[in-house]
Design a protein around this motif. Structure first.
Motif, PDB file in Angstrom:
ATOM      1  N   GLY A 159      36.152  39.946  46.367  1.00 38.96           N
ATOM      2  CA  GLY A 159      35.121  39.702  45.168  1.00 38.96           C
ATOM      3  C   GLY A 159      34.890  39.598  43.988  1.00 38.96           C
ATOM      4  N   PHE A 160      36.474  39.702  43.384  1.00 39.60           N
ATOM      5  CA  PHE A 160      36.496  39.904  42.023  1.00 39.60           C
ATOM      6  C   PHE A 160      36.861  38.598  41.753  1.00 39.60           C
ATOM      7  CE2 PHE A 160      37.734  44.566  42.490  1.00 39.60           C
ATOM      8  CZ  PHE A 160      37.449  45.021  41.866  1.00 39.60           C
ATOM      9  N   THR A 161      35.970  38.827  40.135  1.00 37.70           N
ATOM     10  CA  THR A 161      36.662  37.252  39.557  1.00 37.70           C
ATOM     11  C   THR A 161      37.067  36.685  38.609  1.00 37.70           C
ATOM     12  OG1 THR A 161      34.397  37.095  39.333  1.00 37.70           O
ATOM     13  CG2 THR A 161      34.297  36.338  41.048  1.00 37.70           C
ATOM     14  N   PRO A 162      37.940  36.061  38.355  1.00 32.84           N
ATOM     15  CA  PRO A 162      38.335  36.345  36.394  1.00 32.84           C
ATOM     16  C   PRO A 162      37.456  35.823  35.770  1.00 32.84           C
ATOM     17  CG  PRO A 162      39.419  34.203  38.058  1.00 32.84           C
ATOM     18  CD  PRO A 162      38.708  35.884  39.066  1.00 32.84           C
ATOM     19  N   ASP A 163      36.491  34.638  36.166  1.00 32.86           N
ATOM     20  CA  ASP A 163      35.495  33.597  34.891  1.00 32.86           C
ATOM     21  C   ASP A 163      34.489  34.376  34.753  1.00 32.86           C
ATOM     22  OD1 ASP A 163      35.790  30.680  35.219  1.00 32.86           O
ATOM     23  OD2 ASP A 163      36.288  31.214  37.466  1.00 32.86           O
ATOM     24  N   ALA A 173      46.644  45.073  41.501  1.00 30.57           N
ATOM     25  CA  ALA A 173      45.785  46.486  43.183  1.00 30.57           C
ATOM     26  C   ALA A 173      45.404  45.713  44.072  1.00 30.57           C
ATOM     27  CB  ALA A 173      45.018  47.094  41.938  1.00 30.57           C
ATOM     28  N   ILE A 174      44.973  44.798  44.009  1.00 33.25           N
ATOM     29  CA  ILE A 174      43.928  44.181  45.170  1.00 33.25           C
ATOM     30  C   ILE A 174      44.689  44.276  46.270  1.00 33.25           C
ATOM     31  CG2 ILE A 174      42.625  41.737  46.150  1.00 33.25           C
ATOM     32  CD1 ILE A 174      41.378  42.092  43.120  1.00 33.25           C
ATOM     33  N   LYS A 175      45.530  43.393  45.514  1.00 27.06           N
ATOM     34  CA  LYS A 175      47.121  42.942  46.979  1.00 27.06           C
ATOM     35  C   LYS A 175      47.470  44.439  47.295  1.00 27.06           C
ATOM     36  CE  LYS A 175      50.065  39.852  48.829  1.00 27.06           C
ATOM     37  NZ  LYS A 175      48.954  39.180  49.906  1.00 27.06           N
ATOM     38  N   VAL A 176      47.774  44.701  47.559  1.00 33.36           N
ATOM     39  CA  VAL A 176      48.685  46.178  47.470  1.00 33.36           C
ATOM     40  C   VAL A 176      47.228  47.386  48.168  1.00 33.36           C
ATOM     41  CG1 VAL A 176      49.136  48.901  46.607  1.00 33.36           C
ATOM     42  CG2 VAL A 176      50.207  46.686  45.074  1.00 33.36           C
ATOM     43  N   GLY A 177      45.886  46.548  47.085  1.00 34.36           N
ATOM     44  CA  GLY A 177      44.686  47.680  48.414  1.00 34.36           C
ATOM     45  C   GLY A 177      45.252  47.005  49.810  1.00 34.36           C
ATOM     46  N   GLY A 178      45.356  45.042  50.078  1.00 32.92           N
ATOM     47  CA  GLY A 178      44.935  45.243  51.332  1.00 32.92           C
ATOM     48  C   GLY A 178      46.101  45.397  51.966  1.00 32.92           C
ATOM     49  N   LEU A 179      47.105  44.644  51.125  1.00 33.50           N
ATOM     50  CA  LEU A 179      48.189  44.976  52.530  1.00 33.50           C
ATOM     51  C   LEU A 179      48.084  46.620  52.343  1.00 33.50           C
ATOM     52  CD1 LEU A 179      51.041  43.404  50.210  1.00 33.50           C
ATOM     53  CD2 LEU A 179      50.379  42.631  52.208  1.00 33.50           C
ATOM     54  N   GLY A 180      48.205  47.379  51.759  1.00 36.00           N
ATOM     55  CA  GLY A 180      48.193  48.812  52.372  1.00 36.00           C
ATOM     56  C   GLY A 180      47.113  49.156  53.701  1.00 36.00           C
ATOM     57  N   ILE A 181      45.781  49.265  53.477  1.00 36.61           N
ATOM     58  CA  ILE A 181      44.609  49.059  54.834  1.00 36.61           C
ATOM     59  C   ILE A 181      45.497  47.870  55.449  1.00 36.61           C
ATOM     60  CG2 ILE A 181      42.394  47.795  55.724  1.00 36.61           C
ATOM     61  CD1 ILE A 181      42.437  48.167  52.163  1.00 36.61           C
ATOM     62  N   MET A 182      46.238  47.533  56.148  1.00 37.18           N
ATOM     63  CA  MET A 182      46.824  46.736  57.105  1.00 37.18           C
ATOM     64  C   MET A 182      48.079  47.500  57.656  1.00 37.18           C
ATOM     65  SD  MET A 182      44.868  43.940  57.491  1.00 37.18           S
ATOM     66  CE  MET A 182      43.629  45.643  56.567  1.00 37.18           C
ATOM     67  N   THR A 183      48.392  47.848  56.822  1.00 38.32           N
ATOM     68  CA  THR A 183      49.873  48.724  56.960  1.00 38.32           C
ATOM     69  C   THR A 183      49.613  50.368  57.627  1.00 38.32           C
ATOM     70  OG1 THR A 183      51.331  47.646  55.313  1.00 38.32           O
ATOM     71  CG2 THR A 183      51.948  49.847  56.397  1.00 38.32           C
ATOM     72  N   THR A 231      46.340  40.436  35.737  1.00 34.67           N
ATOM     73  CA  THR A 231      46.907  40.739  36.514  1.00 34.67           C
ATOM     74  C   THR A 231      47.375  42.216  37.108  1.00 34.67           C
ATOM     75  OG1 THR A 231      48.641  39.133  35.033  1.00 34.67           O
ATOM     76  CG2 THR A 231      49.489  40.984  36.482  1.00 34.67           C
ATOM     77  N   ILE A 232      46.852  42.794  36.674  1.00 37.84           N
ATOM     78  CA  ILE A 232      47.132  44.368  37.275  1.00 37.84           C
ATOM     79  C   ILE A 232      45.831  44.215  38.106  1.00 37.84           C
ATOM     80  CG2 ILE A 232      46.469  47.330  36.393  1.00 37.84           C
ATOM     81  CD1 ILE A 232      47.592  46.520  33.709  1.00 37.84           C
ATOM     82  N   ILE A 233      44.290  43.436  37.996  1.00 42.75           N
ATOM     83  CA  ILE A 233      43.593  43.987  39.223  1.00 42.75           C
ATOM     84  C   ILE A 233      44.317  43.147  39.909  1.00 42.75           C
ATOM     85  CG2 ILE A 233      41.597  43.231  39.781  1.00 42.75           C
ATOM     86  CD1 ILE A 233      40.878  43.957  36.158  1.00 42.75           C
ATOM     87  N   ALA A 234      44.436  41.863  40.147  1.00 45.90           N
ATOM     88  CA  ALA A 234      44.959  41.337  41.003  1.00 45.90           C
ATOM     89  C   ALA A 234      46.033  41.780  41.715  1.00 45.90           C
ATOM     90  CB  ALA A 234      45.703  40.197  40.555  1.00 45.90           C
ATOM     91  N   GLY A 258      43.162  33.811  45.450  1.00 48.15           N
ATOM     92  CA  GLY A 258      43.349  33.360  46.753  1.00 48.15           C
ATOM     93  C   GLY A 258      43.884  34.307  46.893  1.00 48.15           C
ATOM     94  N   ILE A 259      44.392  35.342  45.970  1.00 54.09           N
ATOM     95  CA  ILE A 259      44.196  37.045  46.762  1.00 54.09           C
ATOM     96  C   ILE A 259      43.104  37.653  46.490  1.00 54.09           C
ATOM     97  CG2 ILE A 259      44.349  39.597  45.643  1.00 54.09           C
ATOM     98  CD1 ILE A 259      47.301  37.198  44.383  1.00 54.09           C
ATOM     99  N   SER A 260      42.169  37.349  45.643  1.00 47.34           N
ATOM    100  CA  SER A 260      40.337  37.774  45.520  1.00 47.34           C
ATOM    101  C   SER A 260      39.584  37.515  46.941  1.00 47.34           C
ATOM    102  CB  SER A 260      39.721  38.191  44.207  1.00 47.34           C
ATOM    103  OG  SER A 260      38.253  38.879  44.526  1.00 47.34           O
ATOM    104  N   ALA A 261      40.724  36.061  47.093  1.00 50.26           N
ATOM    105  CA  ALA A 261      39.104  35.834  48.455  1.00 50.26           C
ATOM    106  C   ALA A 261      39.388  36.740  49.853  1.00 50.26           C
ATOM    107  CB  ALA A 261      39.045  34.641  48.637  1.00 50.26           C
TER     108      ALA A 261
END
Length: 457
Positions: free
Chosen positions: A187-191, A92-102, A87-90, A179-182
């Motif tokens: 490229g992170f996979t929980p599997d 972090a990905i979401k925050v990083g992605g939105l931060g890049i765009m902002t 959950t923390i990684i997901a 969904g978040i990673s893609a």
């Protein structure tokens, strides 16, 4: 209440001043603080499946990779981290992605405010077309598109994971994570062991591949398409160059991958024609930015590594979560070569002329990227003794924030892990910093030296 309101107003004024005066500094500071915040969270014992505290270097590496939406890992994501850690990684990905765009949006607005009156009038049409001149609309598009695409991907994957007997809660968690990673090209996979077991399962590969493709286009393209989707002739030059270049690279890379890996029993050799075609589609998208792999990259042929080195370095669309020098940079360089070969004075595309200042920026970004990759590869090889082909692959993957790996990251010494951490940070924040510096450092000189042409070639 009045004190709180005054504090909020003061903070807002300070943030606007920093964002518009020095967006590059804001990028460096904010990404650094966010990375260390998620490093602290991943260092908690509850973040690992064993309940023990993760080593600092692995927590820092994972946090940097997640915030910079890269995907390189030093531990197996699906087995090492707990549900809380995933959950923390997901997040972090979401925050990083939105931060890049902002931050990309703030840079665009800062550049427009630094232009003179004449330049503003000349740039007004392109700003309206790309949407960079309207920060509020672009940020609204960022939120709507990102959450919508991630939700659609999760909704498609959820029933498939339920059919695979993962249970509802685990299926929901995996679907949302993918969904978040893609979409964020992370490229992170929980599997455990990633997507290798699903190389023949198109129900999983296709939505993830489409999410990566959409996420790699960039928000200026989304905004332009949303506003003018019925009138392709009115699309901006940036949108046209992005769509055409991405499509050509996808087709070309799929064709080359088929030539290199069709008969390789360790990758695509045991697939039938339909399964091979599906994997070619999936990999042709992920080779530039996504970082997902449906087969073991370490078992691929060296020709494939070389091709993917080039594709990862190119990356995705400008203003997207993808890394690299960006596809529009490649397009400008190719247009310059074409214009020079035909003896034309100007670079032209779709009835528009591209200024020489754009070419100078493209050359600068490309050469700086090449220099960083060369230096990084030399340092990485000195630290590890790994051969050039694998070392170059990992360094480009880190700098271009792609995330593909030949499988050597888990056995690296701490010094080499630190090198990749720096490369991921520089590759993500450095590209925005360089772009801002080039755009904001325009100087008009009254006196110009006489021109002279040195011999080239």
């Amino acid at each position: 209440m009045d004190t709180l309101r005054e504090t909020r107003a003061a903070f807002g004024e300070w943030f606007s001043h920093v964002a518009l005066r020095s967006p590059a500094r804001l990028a460096l500071l904010s990404f650094g603080l966010v990375i260390f915040l998620f490093t602290a969270l991943l260092s908690l014992p509850a973040a690992t499946s064993s309940g023990t505290r993760a080593p600092f270097i692995d927590a820092l590496f994972t946090a940097t990779s997640a915030v910079c939406v890269t995907g390189l890992v030093t531990v197996d994501t699906g087995t090492y981290w707990s549900a809380w850690g995933l959950t923390i990684i997901a997040v972090a990905i979401k925050v990083g992605g939105l931060g890049i765009m902002t931050l990309a949006s703030l840079i665009g607005l800062a550049v427009s405010r630094r232009l003179g009156l004449t330049q503003r009038l000349l740039a007004a049409g392109e700003a309206r077309a790309t949407g960079l001149g309207d920060l509020r609309s672009l940020l609204r598009t960022v939120l709507i598109v990102s959450f919508s695409v991630e939700a659609v991907i999760a909704a498609i994957l959820l029933p498939r994971y339920i059919m695979l007997d993962y249970g509802f809660l685990k299926s929901l968690g995996y679907s949302v994570f993918y969904g978040i990673s893609a979409f964020n090209n992370a490229g992170f996979t929980p599997d455990p062991v990633g997507l290798y077991p699903y190389s023949k399962d198109f129900w999983i590969l296709i939505p993830i591949g489409l999410g990566v493709f959409i996420g790699g286009l960039g928000y200026p393209v989304y905004l332009n398409l949303i506003r003018h989707w019925r009138r392709p002739r009115t699309w901006s030059l940036h949108t046209k160059l992005t769509l055409v270049t991405v499509s050509v690279l996808a087709v070309a890379s799929a064709g080359l991958l088929a030539i290199f890996e069709w008969s390789n029993p360790n990758t695509l050799g045991d697939h039938n024609a339909a399964e091979t075609a599906g994997n070619l589609f999936f990999q042709s998208i992920n080779q530039r930015s996504g970082g997902f792999a449906s087969f073991d990259i370490g078992e691929a042929r060296e020709q494939t590594w070389l091709m993917e080195d080039v594709l990862m370095f190119i990356g995705g669309g400008s203003g997207s979560t993808a890394g690299g020098i960006r596809v529009t940079t490649l397009a400008v360089l190719l247009l310059a070569i074409w214009a020079e070969a035909r003896g034309r004075r100007d670079m032209e595309a779709y009835g528009k002329r591209i200024g020489t200042e754009v070419l100078r920026g493209a050359v600068a970004i490309t050469m700086i990227g090449i220099a960083i990759v060369i230096v990084g590869t030399g340092v990485f090889m000195a630290q590890t003794g790994i051969p050039l082909d694998r070392a170059l692959y990992e360094v480009i993957s880190a700098y271009a924030t792609c995330g593909l790996s030949t499988g050597i990251t888990q056995d690296l010494p701490d010094s080499a892990k630190t090198t990749l951490i720096v490369l991921m940070y520089v590759g993500r924040v450095g590209s925005m910093t360089i772009a801002a510096a080039l755009a904001l450092n325009k100087q008009r000189r009254v006196i110009r030296y006489p021109s002279e042409r040195p011999i080239i070639g």
